[in-house]
Design a protein around this motif. Structure first.
Motif, short mmCIF file in Angstrom:
data_model
loop_
_atom_site.label_atom_id
_atom_site.label_comp_id
_atom_site.label_asym_id
_atom_site.label_seq_id
_atom_site.Cartn_x
_atom_site.Cartn_y
_atom_site.Cartn_z
N VAL A 79 -13.17 -14.10 27.51
CA VAL A 79 -11.91 -13.85 26.82
C VAL A 79 -11.19 -15.15 26.49
N LYS A 80 -10.25 -15.05 25.56
CA LYS A 80 -9.40 -16.17 25.21
C LYS A 80 -8.29 -16.34 26.24
N SER A 81 -7.84 -17.57 26.40
CA SER A 81 -6.70 -17.83 27.27
C SER A 81 -5.42 -17.42 26.55
N LEU A 82 -4.55 -16.72 27.25
CA LEU A 82 -3.30 -16.23 26.66
C LEU A 82 -2.12 -16.56 27.56
N ASP A 83 -0.95 -16.59 26.96
CA ASP A 83 0.30 -16.66 27.72
C ASP A 83 0.69 -15.22 28.04
N MET A 84 0.33 -14.75 29.25
CA MET A 84 0.53 -13.34 29.60
C MET A 84 2.01 -13.01 29.74
N GLN A 85 2.38 -11.85 29.22
CA GLN A 85 3.76 -11.39 29.30
C GLN A 85 4.02 -10.76 30.67
N PRO A 86 5.22 -10.91 31.22
CA PRO A 86 5.51 -10.43 32.58
C PRO A 86 5.84 -8.95 32.65
N ILE A 87 5.44 -8.21 31.64
CA ILE A 87 5.80 -6.79 31.56
C ILE A 87 4.54 -5.93 31.50
N GLU A 88 4.49 -4.92 32.33
CA GLU A 88 3.44 -3.91 32.26
C GLU A 88 3.97 -2.80 31.35
N CYS A 89 3.23 -2.53 30.29
CA CYS A 89 3.72 -1.62 29.25
C CYS A 89 3.16 -0.21 29.49
N VAL A 90 3.97 0.66 30.03
CA VAL A 90 3.56 2.01 30.41
C VAL A 90 4.01 3.00 29.36
N VAL A 91 3.11 3.88 28.95
CA VAL A 91 3.45 4.97 28.03
C VAL A 91 3.06 6.28 28.69
N ARG A 92 3.99 7.22 28.68
CA ARG A 92 3.77 8.53 29.30
C ARG A 92 3.89 9.62 28.24
N GLY A 93 2.84 10.43 28.14
CA GLY A 93 2.88 11.56 27.22
C GLY A 93 3.06 12.88 27.93
N TYR A 94 2.86 12.88 29.25
CA TYR A 94 2.94 14.09 30.06
C TYR A 94 3.72 13.77 31.33
N THR B 34 7.98 3.25 29.22
CA THR B 34 8.69 2.96 30.47
C THR B 34 8.14 1.67 31.06
N PRO B 35 8.65 0.52 30.64
CA PRO B 35 8.08 -0.76 31.09
C PRO B 35 8.33 -1.02 32.56
N ALA B 36 7.53 -1.93 33.11
CA ALA B 36 7.69 -2.37 34.49
C ALA B 36 7.57 -3.89 34.52
N PHE B 37 8.29 -4.49 35.44
CA PHE B 37 8.18 -5.93 35.66
C PHE B 37 7.01 -6.18 36.59
N LYS B 38 6.08 -7.05 36.17
CA LYS B 38 4.89 -7.31 36.96
C LYS B 38 5.25 -8.22 38.14
N ALA B 39 5.16 -7.64 39.32
CA ALA B 39 5.54 -8.37 40.53
C ALA B 39 4.43 -9.33 40.95
N PRO B 40 4.77 -10.36 41.73
CA PRO B 40 3.74 -11.24 42.28
C PRO B 40 2.76 -10.45 43.13
N MET B 41 1.57 -11.03 43.32
CA MET B 41 0.52 -10.38 44.10
C MET B 41 1.04 -9.96 45.47
N GLY B 42 0.78 -8.70 45.83
CA GLY B 42 1.20 -8.21 47.14
C GLY B 42 2.54 -7.51 47.13
N GLU B 43 3.26 -7.57 46.00
CA GLU B 43 4.54 -6.91 45.90
C GLU B 43 4.45 -5.76 44.91
N HIS B 44 5.44 -4.86 44.96
CA HIS B 44 5.45 -3.69 44.09
C HIS B 44 5.99 -4.06 42.70
N ASP B 45 5.32 -3.54 41.65
CA ASP B 45 5.90 -3.65 40.32
C ASP B 45 7.23 -2.89 40.30
N GLU B 46 8.13 -3.35 39.46
CA GLU B 46 9.47 -2.76 39.41
C GLU B 46 9.70 -2.09 38.05
#
Length: 317
Positions: free
Chosen positions: A121-136, A172-184
């Motif tokens: 894969v290409k190297s990217l500047d990863m965004q700190p957001i987990e992008c969640v979509v819920r249909g159900y 419903t986005p989430a903030f990607k927490a550091p390893m070992g912590e819960h996403d918010e």
């Protein structure tokens, strides 16, 4: 967690719950590397824990499914091409043996030890957001709805039941927490504070577009895409790029459409093709204190079977 493999030509720089990241020998770090190797393991995680044992063959299944979806989203489904993180020489088709095809030059970059479960894969500047979509309505969303008639703070109509289709998909986005912590879980307004209005809007709109396209593809194959999560990064030219895994059994909930239509209980309706089997067993056999128990052989085998069946139903149609 087992130690990462030593791979010729690559140096290990990071391990997540289920993936290991490598850079070429000689690269200083991931930020300076022009390409990276993402290796999917057979590890399985739930409730922020890596479980034991893993799911045999899971790494190959997830990689193959991600490649298949990257192909669809690059325009094979008739929609516009969504930029993704794969190195340009990847050929996103499945061969007669069901394995991903790649050009010879790219195949030579993937060590034999991880063949079938690795992507260049290409190297990217990863965004700190987990992008969640819920249909159900299900999972943590159902728990919140019962309390407040909301999901991640978004008001929903009264009278919905577990497993019901939402009036329209919600982001419903989430903030990607550091390893070992819960996403918010965060609001869209908070995502604007984190990445700016333009990028936050682009992340939301891309996520909803991809979910809609994928849900329609799944529906044609007798499947429901109940919810999913995406990760994005920005490439060297400033293009928002779909990254990591996409629409796999680990990052998504898939249900059997016929069971959903005819079922009278949540369990009957949500016949899952993902790791819900693992979540359900843990919920019934672990109080979420200390280390989780080892998964029984039967749970491991059923999960592997459902992962395989999902790939077969999607990719063979």
């Amino acid at each position: 967690m087992t130690s990462p493999l030593e791979l010729p030509g690559w140096r290990h720089v990071y391990s997540g719950k289920v993936r290991d990241l490598y850079v070429p020998d000689g690269a200083e770090d991931a930020a300076s590397a022009d390409r990276m190797l993402v290796v999917a393991s057979d590890r399985v995680s739930a409730f922020d824990h890596v479980l034991s044992p893993g799911i045999p063959g899971k790494g190959v299944l997830l990689t193959t499914l991600s490649l298949w979806w990257f192909d669809r989203l690059a325009g094979a489904d008739g929609g516009r091409s969504i930029p993704n993180h794969l190195a340009a020489s990847h050929v996103l088709t499945l061969g007669m043996d069901g394995e991903p095809n790649t050009h010879d030059d790219l195949r030579s970059l993937i060590p034999d030890e991880v063949a079938g479960r690795a992507m260049v894969v290409k190297s990217l500047d990863m965004q700190p957001i987990e992008c969640v979509v819920r249909g159900y309505l299900t999972g943590s969303g159902w728990a919140e709805y019962r309390e407040n008639a909301t999901v991640c703070g978004i008001p929903l109509p009264a009278g919905l039941n577990n497993g019901d289709r939402l009036p329209e998909p919600i982001y419903t986005p989430a903030f990607k927490a550091p390893m070992g912590e819960h996403d918010e879980n965060i609001t869209f307004e908070r995502s604007i504070e984190l990445v700016g209005a333009e990028r936050a809007t682009e992340l939301r709109d891309l996520s909803l577009e991809i979910y809609g396209r994928a849900a329609r593809t799944a529906e044609k194959r007798g499947l429901i895409l109940a919810d999913t999560k995406f990760e994005f990064g920005v490439d060297g030219e400033g293009v928002m790029t779909l990254a990591d895994e996409v629409l796999t059994s680990d990052s998504s909930r898939y249900w059997d459409a016929a069971a959903w239509a005819s079922g009278t209980t949540p369990e009957e309706r949500m016949a899952s093709f993902d790791k819900q089997i693992v979540r359900d067993w843990l919920s019934a056999n672990w109080d979420k204190q200390g280390e989780p128990p080892a998964l029984p052989d039967g749970i491991v085998e059923r999960t592997a079977e459902r992962y395989r069946e999902l790939l077969e139903r999607l990719a063979s149609a």
